[in-house]
Scaffold this active site. Structure first.
Site, PDB file in Angstrom:
ATOM      1  N   LYS A   1      80.992 -65.455  93.749  1.00 32.14           N
ATOM      2  CA  LYS A   1      81.480 -64.429  94.267  1.00 32.14           C
ATOM      3  C   LYS A   1      81.073 -64.187  95.574  1.00 32.14           C
ATOM      4  O   LYS A   1      81.779 -63.932  96.803  1.00 32.14           O
ATOM      5  CB  LYS A   1      80.946 -63.186  93.473  1.00 32.14           C
ATOM      6  CG  LYS A   1      81.706 -62.998  92.106  1.00 32.14           C
ATOM      7  CD  LYS A   1      81.009 -61.841  91.230  1.00 32.14           C
ATOM      8  CE  LYS A   1      81.750 -62.089  89.803  1.00 32.14           C
ATOM      9  NZ  LYS A   1      80.994 -61.550  88.787  1.00 32.14           N
TER      10      LYS A   1
ATOM     11  N   GLN B   1      76.043 -57.391  87.471  1.00 32.50           N
ATOM     12  CA  GLN B   1      76.702 -58.479  86.640  1.00 32.50           C
ATOM     13  C   GLN B   1      76.315 -58.343  85.301  1.00 32.50           C
ATOM     14  O   GLN B   1      75.224 -58.015  84.913  1.00 32.50           O
ATOM     15  CB  GLN B   1      75.883 -60.111  87.216  1.00 32.50           C
ATOM     16  CG  GLN B   1      76.664 -60.873  86.491  1.00 32.50           C
ATOM     17  CD  GLN B   1      78.171 -61.337  86.771  1.00 32.50           C
ATOM     18  OE1 GLN B   1      78.826 -60.998  87.659  1.00 32.50           O
ATOM     19  NE2 GLN B   1      78.679 -62.202  85.785  1.00 32.50           N
TER      20      GLN B   1
ATOM     21  N   ASP C   1      84.336 -52.776  89.962  1.00 32.81           N
ATOM     22  CA  ASP C   1      84.737 -53.282  88.548  1.00 32.81           C
ATOM     23  C   ASP C   1      85.525 -52.381  87.903  1.00 32.81           C
ATOM     24  O   ASP C   1      86.520 -52.829  86.956  1.00 32.81           O
ATOM     25  CB  ASP C   1      83.429 -53.713  87.798  1.00 32.81           C
ATOM     26  CG  ASP C   1      82.679 -54.823  87.929  1.00 32.81           C
ATOM     27  OD1 ASP C   1      83.602 -55.757  87.879  1.00 32.81           O
ATOM     28  OD2 ASP C   1      81.781 -55.006  87.631  1.00 32.81           O
TER      29      ASP C   1
HETATM   30  N1  GUN Z   1      80.541 -60.346  83.410  1.00 33.96           N
HETATM   31  C1  GUN Z   1      81.574 -61.113  83.169  1.00 33.96           C
HETATM   32  N2  GUN Z   1      82.776 -60.536  83.789  1.00 33.96           N
HETATM   33  C2  GUN Z   1      82.204 -59.697  84.468  1.00 33.96           C
HETATM   34  C3  GUN Z   1      82.860 -58.761  85.207  1.00 33.96           C
HETATM   35  O1  GUN Z   1      84.154 -59.017  85.459  1.00 33.96           O
HETATM   36  N3  GUN Z   1      82.392 -57.993  85.808  1.00 33.96           N
HETATM   37  C4  GUN Z   1      80.696 -57.863  85.826  1.00 33.96           C
HETATM   38  N4  GUN Z   1      80.262 -56.693  86.397  1.00 33.96           N
HETATM   39  N5  GUN Z   1      79.943 -58.669  85.029  1.00 33.96           N
HETATM   40  C5  GUN Z   1      80.966 -59.647  84.207  1.00 33.96           C
END
Ligand code: GUN
Length: 279
Positions: A49, A93, A116
């Site tokens: 990311k 996360q 998100d």
């Molecule tokens: N863990 C796996 N996929 C995601 C996501 O799309 N957002 C977040 N915050 N954690 C994740």
């Protein structure tokens, strides 16, 4: 043999367009990612990311806490980030350690910085058929991928396997809002194959090998959200690609299908929050 739903190719196209937009901004958006612990998969995702953001000229910061961080400490950091007008977007996360309430943490994020789309405000908007500030990344990425290949879902029977708040649950609502007929299957579902065989589109987000070609209707579309390492260390998805690709008209590979689209959506959402400038 099916057509491949190529997430990598679409990522390049969308991020090239997005970079031009970010280049035109005087001030740049800032994405802050909170990572708790040392989970190897989460570390890879979070670093990807950051790398992608940097390539686009989006500022990004990873705040890495030890596994035993307290919920209070995380809540204080989120409060500080909410109040920092230089921060555009906050991502915590998941998964989090068991001693921390995921709900308390997500609820603490300002909906205006909720990249998100997971906060109760944004989920509530989505589930009442209104526009959230941004849509959850993986479902958004899946819809972008289907759109790119002109796969119309209106009136189609879409079977989703998995009901997580990250993928299955919001995706079901987003598809309903686009007039698909949606069935959500999960670990308690009986006779899964009887249901998947009636699907025009099968989307699996379980994280284990669950979908075989013989469970599919000829010509259906298959989207594989799962990604994990099998016993031999090979990266694979929920779908047995070899048998499924003989039956399906379109199929997303693992890796290279949905994964790149999730990151793309995160970048799109960061820029959307920045442009909405709700801070
Ligand atoms: N863990 C796996 N996929 C995601 C996501 O799309 N957002 C977040 N915050 N954690 C994740």
């Amino acid at each position: 043999m099916s057509v491949i739903l190529d997430g990598k190719k679409l990522r390049e196209k969308l991020l090239t367009e997005l970079k031009l937009k970010v280049d035109s901004f005087n001030k740049k958006p800032t994405l802050v990612v909170i990572l708790v612990g040392e989970d190897p998969a989460s570390k890879i995702y979070v670093n990807n990311k950051k790398k992608t953001a940097e390539k686009l000229g989006i500022n990004s910061q990873i705040i890495n806490y030890p596994y035993d961080v307290t919920e209070k400490e995380l809540l204080e950091k989120i409060e500080e980030l909410n109040n920092n007008s230089n921060v555009t977007a906050i991502l915590v996360q998941l998964p989090l350690p068991k001693h921390i309430s995921k709900e308390n943490i997500i609820n603490a994020i300002s909906p205006k910085k909720d990249v998100d789309g997971f906060t109760p405000y944004n989920f509530g908007k989505l589930f009442s058929g209104e526009e959230p500030i941004v849509y959850p990344c993986t479902p958004k990425g899946i819809l972008l991928l289907l759109k790119e290949y002109n796969i119309d879902i209106e009136g189609k029977h879409v079977v989703i396997v998995g009901r997580s708040n990250i993928v299955g649950h919001p995706l079901a609502q987003m598809l309903l809002n686009k007039n698909a007929t949606v069935t959500v299957c999960h670990s308690y579902t009986k006779n899964l194959a009887d249901i998947t065989k009636t699907a025009d589109v099968v989307i699996s987000a379980v994280g284990k090998n669950i979908i075989e070609g013989e469970m599919l209707k000829s010509g259906c579309v298959v989207v594989d959200v799962g990604i994990f390492k099998d016993a031999s260390g090979k990266t694979r998805g929920d779908v047995d690609f070899e048998s499924a690709s003989k039956i399906a008209s379109y199929i997303s590979p693992v890796p290279g299908g949905v994964g790149p689209m999730t990151i793309t959506s995160l970048m799109l959402n960061t820029v959307e929050l920045f442009e909405k400038n709700l801070v």
